[in-house]
Design an enzyme around this catalytic site. Structure first.
Site, mmCIF file in Angstrom:
data_model
loop_
_atom_site.group_PDB
_atom_site.id
_atom_site.type_symbol
_atom_site.label_atom_id
_atom_site.label_comp_id
_atom_site.label_asym_id
_atom_site.label_seq_id
_atom_site.Cartn_x
_atom_site.Cartn_y
_atom_site.Cartn_z
ATOM 1 N N LEU A 46 105.522 75.751 21.325
ATOM 2 C CA LEU A 46 104.084 75.814 21.606
ATOM 3 C C LEU A 46 103.309 76.516 20.503
ATOM 4 O O LEU A 46 103.671 77.600 20.063
ATOM 5 C CB LEU A 46 103.868 76.554 22.939
ATOM 6 N N ASP A 49 96.737 80.160 19.140
ATOM 7 C CA ASP A 49 95.622 80.556 18.257
ATOM 8 C C ASP A 49 95.896 80.421 16.751
ATOM 9 O O ASP A 49 96.979 80.792 16.277
ATOM 10 C CB ASP A 49 95.280 82.041 18.441
ATOM 11 N N GLN A 65 99.910 81.209 16.168
ATOM 12 C CA GLN A 65 100.763 81.734 17.222
ATOM 13 C C GLN A 65 101.777 80.657 17.590
ATOM 14 O O GLN A 65 101.396 79.496 17.839
ATOM 15 C CB GLN A 65 99.908 82.064 18.456
HETATM 16 C C1 FRU Z 1 94.474 83.877 23.010
HETATM 17 C C2 FRU Z 1 95.591 84.888 23.125
HETATM 18 C C3 FRU Z 1 95.284 86.139 22.338
HETATM 19 C C4 FRU Z 1 96.651 86.698 22.079
HETATM 20 C C5 FRU Z 1 97.466 85.459 21.861
HETATM 21 C C6 FRU Z 1 98.884 85.542 22.324
HETATM 22 O O1 FRU Z 1 94.900 82.580 23.273
HETATM 23 O O2 FRU Z 1 95.837 85.202 24.492
HETATM 24 O O3 FRU Z 1 94.401 87.030 22.981
HETATM 25 O O4 FRU Z 1 96.688 87.555 20.968
HETATM 26 O O5 FRU Z 1 96.802 84.421 22.554
HETATM 27 O O6 FRU Z 1 99.583 84.394 21.959
#
Ligand code: FRU
Length: 507
Positions: A46, A49, A65
């Site tokens: 997955l 961000d 991410q």
């Molecule tokens: C936003 C979020 C951020 C966090 C990240 C974790 O989508 O929840 O606030 O740092 O994703 O993956």
């Protein structure tokens, strides 16, 4: 699907997994349906961000991410991609792994900025204790010009200021007149969202200035991914507030991403601003982040999904992609979002169609599953006009313009595999002037619609059949003159050779 993953499954680190498991997943995903051709997407697992979006050492850098092992919000890494032109991106491998005491439960979102010869990466280290209670740390790492990463030994901000919960994350870093600043997403003790402002002379010692003081003292329960910058003399705070309710035709998604524009005082945190506006009116857009390009332009990219929602690719072990990058400008007080210049294509390379449309549906002489389509509209007497994309038999993804209400609707009811049907089938935006131009970017499983030269954008995932490739147009109660230019985009494939910096090894 994401919801069925146990905590144990979600918090496995890649280097503790049999490499065969990951290899098989990557191979399966490579052959799965709905893989995009020119959007940044994960090799497996997955993507969420965008992180660390920046210009460094002559290239654009985009991190994201990533949970490698499946379509779940598990243990997050930063994955690294680079681009010369914001058109083609190339996989570089893992940048940061969750391997210290301060980021044991995820290298969460953050930003990047060049300082000296290196690119500084400022991120949230997520940790959980035995009772699964969260403690966030704001951590620093750096990448040198050879692309080598090193984490600083200790976090630069530990814990949270008084008055706020442990939901403190996503530092966005900038430099103004020699001083470093950052905004961090936060939640007040009374369960409302805010963005906190810090300053530092050296990136090591950070002073808490206070909140970014907006009119919104009760606006959602948490603000994620704040970003503060100036475009054409206007200060803009972008953020992703959790917990807003729908309002009229807007805020129809489960979670939202938008901005406040006005005048910001970096010494006090005071922000005098216009009302909150969404950045995108499609189905799938969240957690945008901006960077300053080499010529001072402000470029935004976002996660093309909504948190907590499942997607049809979950069953194949992968989920989500980035949006295309957009250049932001403020013109006559209005925020504009356009594709970067590198996306411009010569008119002589395009297929062309021009004509008057009325009640009789017309199939255009070009189409496909991966293209750019530009439309020019004139002499509109029709009350409604449709452009159907990815058409085959009963399948189509419909753009409807209503000239009476001056609204544009994107409808994915008949787009193919249903996606989050409980969230509704249409998204609508009210235009600030009659429709004249559309710039539509179609990839295998997405549609991005830029309206009237960047006035507004609608971004959505769709999951049509492979053979749904037609483009059909039609008008109701009158006619309209339409002109189309069409460029196939198969040629700009995302370079997604498998790259991991550390090959997973069995322990
Ligand atoms: C936003 C979020 C951020 C966090 C990240 C974790 O989508 O929840 O606030 O740092 O994703 O993956």
């Amino acid at each position: 699907m994401a919801v069925h993953w146990t905590r144990e499954q979600r918090y496995r680190r890649l280097d503790t997994v049999d490499p065969k498991e990951y290899d098989e997943l990557v191979e399966h995903v490579a052959n799965a349906p709905w893989r995009q051709k020119y959007h940044v997407q994960p090799l497996a697992g997955l993507l969420n961000d965008p992180n660390g979006f920046s210009w460094f050492n002559g290239q654009y850098h985009l991190f994201y991410q990533w949970f490698p092992l499946g379509p779940a919000h598990g243990l997050k890494y930063w994955y690294h991609t680079v681009s010369d032109d914001l058109v083609t991106f190339e996989n570089k491998g893992i940048a940061l792994s969750p391997d210290t005491a301060y980021d044991s439960h995820g290298v969460y979102s953050g930003s990047a900025l060049q300082a000296g010869d290196d690119l500084m990466l400022f991120y949230t280290g997520n940790t959980r204790d035995d009772k699964w209670l969260r403690t966030p740390y704001q951590c620093m790492a750096q990448m040198n010009k050879d692309g080598e990463f090193s984490k600083w030994e200790l976090p630069v901000i530990t814990g949270v200021p008084e008055g706020y919960t442990q939901e403190l994350r996503d530092p966005k870093l900038w430099n103004e007149n020699g001083t470093y600043y950052c905004v961090i997403g936060a939640q007040r003790d009374n369960m409302t969202g805010a963005a906190l402002l810090y300053r530092s002379a050296d990136l090591h010692a950070w002073e808490f200035i206070g909140e970014v003081q907006t009119d919104h003292t009760d606006f959602g329960y948490m603000w994620e991914c704040p970003d503060l910058f100036t475009v054409d003399g206007t200060d803009i705070l972008v953020f992703s507030p959790l917990g807003l309710k729908p309002e009229g035709l807007s805020r129809s998604n489960l979670f939202h991403a938008g901005y406040l524009s006005g005048t910001f005082d970096v010494d006090t945190g005071a922000f005098n601003h216009e009302p909150f506006q969404e950045l995108d009116y499609g189905f799938d857009f969240y957690a945008p982040q901006t960077m300053e390009g080499p010529d001072g332009e402000r470029i935004l990219i976002a996660w093309m999904a909504i948190p907590q929602l499942p997607y049809p690719t979950d069953k194949d072990g992968w989920a989500n992609c980035m949006t295309l990058p957009r250049v932001l400008t403020v013109e006559d007080g209005q925020l504009k979002q356009r594709l970067p210049k590198s996306w411009d294509k010569p008119e002589e390379d395009a297929s062309h169609w021009q004509g008057e449309i009325g009640r009789q549906p017309e199939l255009l002489p070009f189409g496909g599953d991966c293209y750019e389509l530009q439309a020019k509209l004139s002499d509109v007497t029709a009350r409604e006009m449709h452009i159907d994309l990815r058409v085959r038999e009963m399948e189509y993804s419909r753009i409807t313009y209503n000239s009476e209400t001056q609204t544009l609707v994107f409808d994915r009811m008949h787009s193919g595999e249903p996606v989050n049907a409980s969230e509704g089938h249409t998204r609508t935006v009210t235009l600030s002037r009659p429709l004249e131009r559309l710039r539509i970017l179609v990839d295998i499983s997405s549609v991005e619609i830029f309206v009237n030269d960047g006035d507004t954008v609608m971004t959505s995932r769709i999951f049509p059949g492979e053979d749904s490739t037609g483009i059909r147009i039609q008008a109701a109660e009158g006619t309209a003159e339409l002109e189309f230019h069409h460029w196939p985009l198969d040629g700009i494939a995302f370079k997604e050779e498998r790259v991991l910096d550390k090959e997973p090894k069995t322990t």
